[in-house]
Design an enzyme around this catalytic site. Structure first.
Site, PDB file in Angstrom:
ATOM      1  N   GLU A  79      13.687  -7.281  47.239  1.00 23.85           N
ATOM      2  CA  GLU A  79      12.541  -6.658  46.558  1.00 23.85           C
ATOM      3  C   GLU A  79      11.919  -7.660  45.570  1.00 23.85           C
ATOM      4  O   GLU A  79      12.657  -8.437  44.933  1.00 23.85           O
ATOM      5  CB  GLU A  79      13.086  -5.441  45.790  1.00 23.85           C
ATOM      6  CG  GLU A  79      12.076  -4.690  44.957  1.00 23.85           C
ATOM      7  CD  GLU A  79      12.742  -3.532  44.187  1.00 23.85           C
ATOM      8  OE1 GLU A  79      13.984  -3.538  44.005  1.00 23.85           O
ATOM      9  OE2 GLU A  79      12.001  -2.626  43.759  1.00 23.85           O
ATOM     10  N   LYS A 113       6.466   0.944  48.066  1.00 24.77           N
ATOM     11  CA  LYS A 113       7.639   1.717  47.621  1.00 24.77           C
ATOM     12  C   LYS A 113       7.227   3.117  47.162  1.00 24.77           C
ATOM     13  O   LYS A 113       6.392   3.262  46.252  1.00 24.77           O
ATOM     14  CB  LYS A 113       8.314   0.951  46.483  1.00 24.77           C
ATOM     15  CG  LYS A 113       9.620   1.549  45.975  1.00 24.77           C
ATOM     16  CD  LYS A 113      10.258   0.622  44.934  1.00 24.77           C
ATOM     17  CE  LYS A 113      11.620   1.077  44.486  1.00 24.77           C
ATOM     18  NZ  LYS A 113      12.266   0.128  43.561  1.00 24.77           N
ATOM     19  N   CYS A 119      14.567  -0.599  47.704  1.00 30.05           N
ATOM     20  CA  CYS A 119      15.575  -0.306  46.678  1.00 30.05           C
ATOM     21  C   CYS A 119      15.768   1.196  46.446  1.00 30.05           C
ATOM     22  O   CYS A 119      16.301   1.870  47.283  1.00 30.05           O
ATOM     23  CB  CYS A 119      15.265  -1.083  45.396  1.00 30.05           C
ATOM     24  SG  CYS A 119      16.782  -1.415  44.456  1.00 30.05           S
TER      25      CYS A 119
HETATM   26  C1  ACM Z   1      15.482  -0.515  42.057  1.00 28.38           C
HETATM   27  O1  ACM Z   1      14.865   0.370  42.658  1.00 28.38           O
HETATM   28  N1  ACM Z   1      15.026  -1.757  41.970  1.00 28.38           N
HETATM   29  C2  ACM Z   1      16.758  -0.215  41.404  1.00 28.38           C
END
Ligand code: ACM
Length: 265
Positions: A38, A108, A141
């Site tokens: 990420e 995301k 993530c």
């Molecule tokens: C995250 O979502 N970077 C913990």
């Protein structure tokens, strides 16, 4: 099909250097699909929205051009986390650059903690991507903590879930990578970073331990907590079509959707 991840320590704010590092990793990986962490072009611990703006990339643009060139030249699909600028706002996104000359994006959906100060939540749903005839999805993530996200991809026919991450909560994604892979019968590539970011009195440490999990929840490749490098493994992605865990027990056919979603709040 050879799939893999590259675990490393992105240098905060040094986008050109991070891109160069990852392009070199694609060139030496000799794989069909490589997943990077990420926000791998920028680093993670933003303190000011101006830092997001200074490191963000639009797609298409020079950042996606660099990865697309590497993808086409090496016949490799590349998944890279990056801060995206689009329509005047910022997303925590992943670029998907494929060997056939396409660049696409996932944004995301479940932002974690202070990310909400800097990014908008995703607005593209859960798109899927074709990699040499194999259906691939991306979660970033914290998305892993929402079983509905992986289930949505799997019900859409995804065979491999790519999971770029910057993990700060110990061990959680090592649990969910096995659970999500097993309960959905899919392969899972968790690409985490390692190292510590110390910035003006703030500090975050990232846990490494990136891994590849097979369609029955077995870990088939794993990096150490502080290893830098590419890890790859050959898989048969067609195994993800087999949702039977016993002759009369099927992960998808035995679902009871009529019983689910009764509690909506
Ligand atoms: C995250 O979502 N970077 C913990």
């Amino acid at each position: 099909m050879k799939i893999g991840f590259y675990q490393f320590v992105p240098e905060f704010g040094n986008v050109d250097k991070n891109i160069d590092t990852m392009v070199e990793a694609v060139k030496s990986a000799d794989a069909d699909l490589v997943v990077f962490p990420e926000l791998a072009t920028s680093g993670y611990l933003f303190l000011d929205p101006k830092e997001v703006e200074a490191t963000a990339s639009a797609v298409p643009g020079p950042m996606s051009d660099a990865f697309l060139k590497a993808a086409v030249e090496t016949d490799t699909a590349v998944v890279v986390g990056f801060p995206e600028k689009a329509d005047g706002v910022f997303y925590n996104s992943a670029l998907i650059a494929t060997h056939d000359g396409k660049v696409q994006v996932y944004r995301k959906n479940h932002l974690f903690n202070e990310e909400k100060l800097f990014f908008k939540p995703g607005n593209l749903g859960f798109p899927t991507f074709d990699v040499k005839g194999v259906k691939v999805g991306v979660l970033i993530c914290f998305d892993h903590m929402f079983p509905e996200a992986a289930r949505t991809l799997a019900l859409d026919g995804v065979q491999i879930v790519c999971h770029p991450a910057n993990l700060v909560l110990p061990g959680f994604a090592q649990i969910t990578s096995c659970c999500r892979a097993l309960e959905n019968g899919v392969f899972w590539i968790l690409a985490n970073r390692h190292g510590t970011e110390d910035r003006k009195g703030r500090s975050l440490s990232y846990s490494g331990l990136s891994r590849i999990v097979d369609n029955r929840g077995n870990v088939i490749a794993q990096a150490g907590a502080a290893d830098t490098g590419f890890y790859g493994v050959e898989i048969d992605p067609a195994k993800a079509f087999d949702k039977k865990v016993a002759p009369m027990a099927d992960l998808f056919a035995d679902r009871r959707p009529e019983l689910y979603n009764k509690i909506t709040k």
